[in-house]
Design a protein around this motif. Structure first.
Motif: not given
Length: 395
Positions: A89-112
């Motif tokens: 996984t790659q940590r991503i911020m709102t508005g940042a470009p989605v990296p090639p290969g990723a097809d979804a974003v998990v919101q930080v609230e569902l993680t540690d």
């Protein structure tokens, strides 16, 4: 007498469109765009994250909770991306470009919230929390149509598609002249028989509120030569001359005396207030003459001049909004005239109260009104509880 619509048509025909110029977006508030604006880019311009969280392959977290290594950080504005490898996984911020290969974003609230490794506690479907390129605007889309008024949202959209300047019609330059030997500038003492000049202040403010430019000329006494002299050196820079007062049937009607035979025609218009009106061209400059009583002057501005100025600046919508409302008081209207009464509209209840009487000198009532109640020419009596047409003044 001429009808209101006939005189409006005359005024609209006098005040032509101003030239188109390109000016910075930040200076366009309240103006109308003169040409369609097509977007040279897509909005969003790239797939980007709708959440602070972690870019993932959705299939990698189907059996959540799952712990994955964090291989990169993607803040907003990052231009160089590494492909997301399976099982990472790659940590991503709102508005940042989605990296090639990723097809979804998990919101930080569902993680540690891990930095090197992250525990993901919930599943997401492919496409979740990703804003797709072009889902708002496609390349070549018309984002603003010619004539659209440029408010904050429209200017924001123009800036978002990269427009640094916009084509708009130049603001009309309007000379405002109040006449009358009885007029005194505010701040000076009044002698018996004198009044403070208010029409120039009021009309100039109304003109500026449309987006046009207004220059208030020092009001002149009831003297034709002084009137001509006041205008002489300003004609070359004016798109329109607006006067108030001096157009009735009295013995000292300086506007009428100065303009008669000089390209301006005077007429009675079937309205109350505002019956004496004039329009024409003086030495090549369009002229609109308004009555001198303050309410007559301002109502005449709303009915005739405001639409003409908005039309000159290319607005697609030149009239104020109208609606029906239930009037709470009875009123009488003179036969054969369109009456404009000041009112207070309760938008939620759909009712309107009259403010003040029909007198054209009752300026205090106009100052608290938020609409004009319009009584058609063929209606002499309106009963409490009847439906009437109102013109909003606060929109």
């Amino acid at each position: 007498m001429a009808s209101v619509d006939e005189h409006l048509s005359t005024v609209l025909g006098l005040v032509g469109n101003t030239p188109v110029e390109r000016i910075p977006v930040a200076d366009c508030l309240g103006l109308a765009i003169a040409e369609d604006l097509r977007s040279p880019i897509a909005l969003p311009p790239f797939d980007n994250s709708a959440m602070d969280g972690y870019a993932v392959r959705a299939r990698d977290i189907r059996d959540a909770p799952v712990e994955l290594p964090v291989t990169d950080d993607i803040p907003a504005g990052k231009t160089e991306l590494s492909e997301l490898a399976p099982g990472t996984t790659q940590r991503i911020m709102t508005g940042a470009p989605v990296p090639p290969g990723a097809d979804a974003v998990v919101q930080v609230e569902l993680t540690d919230g891990g930095v090197d490794r992250v525990l993901i506690n919930g599943e997401v479907e492919p496409g979740m929390h990703i804003r797709r390129a072009g889902e708002d605007v496609q390349v070549g889309d018309i984002v603003l149509h010619a004539g659209a008024e440029l408010g904050p949202a429209q200017l924001g959209l123009a800036a978002a598609v990269g427009a640094g300047e916009l084509p708009v019609r130049r603001r009309p330059r309007v000379l405002v002249l109040s006449t009358g030997s009885e007029l005194v500038a505010a701040g000076n003492p009044l002698l018996p028989g004198q009044i403070y000049e208010s029409n120039g202040v009021m009309l100039a403010a109304a003109i500026r509120a449309t987006g046009a430019l207004a220059e208030v000329l020092s009001f002149v006494p009831d003297d034709v030569d002084a009137f001509h002299a006041a205008l002489a050196d300003r004609l070359d820079s004016a798109d329109l001359i607006v006067t108030s007062g001096g157009v009735s049937a009295g013995a000292y009607e300086v506007v009428k005396d100065a303009f008669t035979g000089n390209g301006v025609e005077f007429r009675k218009v079937a309205m109350q207030p505002g019956m004496p009106q004039g329009a024409g061209n003086y030495r090549g400059v369009p002229v609109v003459t308004l009555p001198g009583n303050p309410v007559s002057a301002q109502v005449s501005f709303e009915v005739f001049l405001r639409p003409a100025l908005r039309s000159a600046m290319g607005h697609a919508v030149i009239q104020r909004p109208t609606r029906s409302a239930v009037i709470t008081q009875a009123l009488h209207s003179p036969p054969g005239r369109r009456q404009f009464r000041r009112g207070r509209l309760d938008h939620a209840a759909g009712t309107v109260d009259l403010v003040g009487g029909p007198g054209s000198h009752l300026l205090s009532a106009l100052a608290v009104a938020n609409c004009l109640v319009v009584v058609p020419e063929g209606v002499g009596e309106v009963a409490a509880g009847d439906s009437v047409t109102v013109v909003g003044l606060d929109a």
